[in-house]
Scaffold this motif. Structure first.
Motif, mmCIF file in Angstrom:
data_model
loop_
_atom_site.group_PDB
_atom_site.id
_atom_site.type_symbol
_atom_site.label_atom_id
_atom_site.label_comp_id
_atom_site.label_asym_id
_atom_site.label_seq_id
_atom_site.Cartn_x
_atom_site.Cartn_y
_atom_site.Cartn_z
ATOM 1 N N HIS B 41 16.263 -51.176 52.680
ATOM 2 C CA HIS B 41 15.018 -50.718 53.304
ATOM 3 C C HIS B 41 15.035 -51.129 54.761
ATOM 4 O O HIS B 41 15.398 -52.255 55.086
ATOM 5 N N ALA B 50 11.988 -46.757 55.819
ATOM 6 C CA ALA B 50 12.852 -45.752 55.196
ATOM 7 C C ALA B 50 13.946 -46.452 54.406
ATOM 8 O O ALA B 50 14.211 -47.643 54.592
ATOM 9 N N VAL B 51 14.559 -45.682 53.507
ATOM 10 C CA VAL B 51 15.735 -46.177 52.787
ATOM 11 C C VAL B 51 16.949 -45.890 53.665
ATOM 12 O O VAL B 51 17.062 -44.793 54.236
ATOM 13 N N VAL B 324 15.715 -44.151 43.752
ATOM 14 C CA VAL B 324 14.901 -44.054 44.960
ATOM 15 C C VAL B 324 13.732 -43.145 44.624
ATOM 16 O O VAL B 324 13.929 -41.994 44.228
ATOM 17 N N SER B 328 10.110 -40.994 49.221
ATOM 18 C CA SER B 328 10.870 -41.821 50.162
ATOM 19 C C SER B 328 11.496 -40.953 51.254
ATOM 20 O O SER B 328 11.762 -39.775 51.054
ATOM 21 N N THR B 329 11.724 -41.583 52.388
ATOM 22 C CA THR B 329 12.526 -40.960 53.429
ATOM 23 C C THR B 329 13.829 -41.746 53.501
ATOM 24 O O THR B 329 13.811 -42.972 53.514
#
Lengths: 66, 420
Positions: B41, B50-51, B324, B328-329
């Motif tokens: 992260h 974001a991931v 995920v 999520s982005t």
């Protein structure tokens, strides 16, 4: 070596033509891959393997026949 | 690496973009992240989270997944830039309306992609070589030291893309500012971006109208001509027929921006990487047949590519054994993936003869770089011409004094001082 391409997957990047211009081409109307030969000569095999490895959509399939 | 070990490693406050000790070095965090926390992260300049992906297989798989595309304003995705500072390429604002997903995207892509085929780009080579020779001759005439970015790296791709689009290269100062503001993460204020965006849209809209009135032998004129014959046949704009006026404007803007910073930056970075260890340059002088693979290796070895590609995850997805969650982005670091030892033997060594070289610098999957055959051809021509014309080329400053471009979505060097 036997070669097939998946035109639905192809995104027209042209990396294959730059690697092996004697084997791959792109259609004028949309840039999608076409094969000039599906059984490339032995001296083309290395370039064909390279083209398959660098294809951004994995649209090139190589089958070793012998 | 076990799952347990990965979980036990929590990188402290990972803040994007990461940078190495010097402009050409990879950030130290990449190796650690690939080994111990491949699904991390990270905090973006906006403050959103974001991931962050750094492994080759994970980046490749996600970018190839047609379910996931670059976020637009319509998605509830993490923002990259602080409020008001992001250009259209960063925010995904609707001011640019190229069809961005699914069948309409594929249709747009094929319509425009036909102008960027490998064969067409190869046909442009002689003209490109003359242009590179002229720019290099002018640089030599002005005497050393020179800034290779200003003399060659920047003008070369800009002249080429202007020529393709039929826009006057004399306007390049304006294009350059518009392009930078389009790519702004933290460089410009909201007012500056709004003004630049309005000017850019007005300019390109006028240019499309002018080409409609007086077609010439360029890409936009051809797209317009096709659109005029086809719009009436399909439903409208992006659905069945040709490109709408707004799509033509967005296409012109997108191609102009894409043809500006990215290749210009890559020329400077490629030459710097080849000169910072001059045995690399000498190897190319001894064997110019390595130019093609040396260009690919420069693309792989480049650590300074900017943010990486973003994907909005509309449904839960498993990445490298981790789920995920939807919403999520994900930021995919292509340069981190390009240094993954699992994918490249001796990944931290620049091997000018490396083949095949399936680096991820142009992205992969259905959205991979449309202009990659153009970029490859440009980089090969520039390198060939420099080797022939200026074999004695060397960096005029120590490599660790090269300075990065900052505040834009794409990375590069501010200047490339050279002697010969």
């Amino acid at each position: 070596m036997k070669l097939t391409v998946d035109q639905d997957k192809c995104c027209g990047a042209g990396a294959c033509v730059l690697s092996a211009p004697e084997v791959f081409d792109q259609r004028d109307e949309d840039g999608i891959v076409t094969l000039l030969t599906s059984e490339p000569a032995p001296e083309q095999h290395a370039a064909v393997h390279e083209a398959a490895a660098v294809c951004p959509t994995a649209a090139i399939h190589v089958t070793e026949t012998d | 690496m076990t799952d347990q070990a990965e979980r036990s490693y929590a990188p402290p406050s990972l803040q994007l973009p990461l940078s190495g000790d010097t402009a050409l070095d990879p950030p130290a965090e990449w190796e650690e992240l690939r080994a111990r926390c491949p699904v991390a992260h990270a905090t973006l300049p906006s403050g959103d989270t974001a991931v962050y992906l750094t492994r080759y297989d994970d980046v490749r798989a996600l970018l190839s997944d047609p379910r996931f595309v670059r976020p637009t304003e319509r998605d509830n995705a993490a923002r990259v830039a602080p409020e008001g500072m992001g250009g259209a390429a960063v925010t995904g604002s609707a001011a640019v309306s190229i069809p961005d997903r699914g069948a309409p995207h594929q249709r747009w892509r094929r319509r425009v992609g036909r102008y960027f085929t490998a064969k067409r780009m190869t046909a442009l080579r002689p003209g490109m070589t003359r242009l590179a020779e002229d720019l290099i001759d002018a640089m030599l005439a002005d005497g050393a030291p020179a800034d290779l970015r200003a003399s060659l790296g920047f003008p070369f791709p800009v002249y080429v893309i202007c020529d393709l689009l039929g826009v006057p290269a004399e306007d390049r100062e304006r294009f350059s500012h518009w392009s930078d503001s389009f790519l702004s993460v933290t460089r410009y204020t909201a007012d500056e971006i709004r003004t630049a965006q309005q000017e850019f849209v007005a300019y390109m809209s006028g240019h499309v109208a002018a080409k409609r009135a007086e077609p010439a032998d360029d890409l936009l004129s051809t797209l317009i001509a096709e659109s005029e014959t086809e719009v009436g046949e399909g439903s409208e704009g992006s659905d069945g027929g040709g490109l709408s006026h707004d799509e033509l404007v967005a296409t012109g803007m997108g191609l102009l921006v894409a043809g500006h910073e990215t290749t210009a930056n890559m020329i400077g970075k490629m030459v710097s990487m080849l000169l910072c260890d001059r045995s690399r340059w000498e190897r190319l002088l001894a064997d110019p047949s390595l130019v093609r693979s040396a260009v690919e290796e420069s693309l792989r070895f480049d650590t300074n590519l900017g943010f990486g590609l973003r994907r909005y995850i509309g449904e839960d997805v498993e990445i490298g054994g981790h789920v995920v969650p939807a919403g999520s982005t994900v930021v995919c670091s292509m340069p981190a993936a390009n240094r993954d030892e699992r994918a490249f033997d001796g990944a931290d060594t620049m091997d000018l003869a490396r083949t095949p070289n399936p680096h991820l610098t142009f992205g992969v999957g259905p959205h991979s770089c449309l202009g990659q055959a153009l970029a490859r051809t440009e980089l090969q021509v520039v390198l060939e011409t420099l080797l022939t014309r200026v074999p004695t080329l060397r960096l005029a400053v120590p490599a660790d004094e090269l300075r990065r471009t900052e505040g834009l979505l794409v990375g590069g060097l501010r200047e490339v001082p050279v002697r010969w």
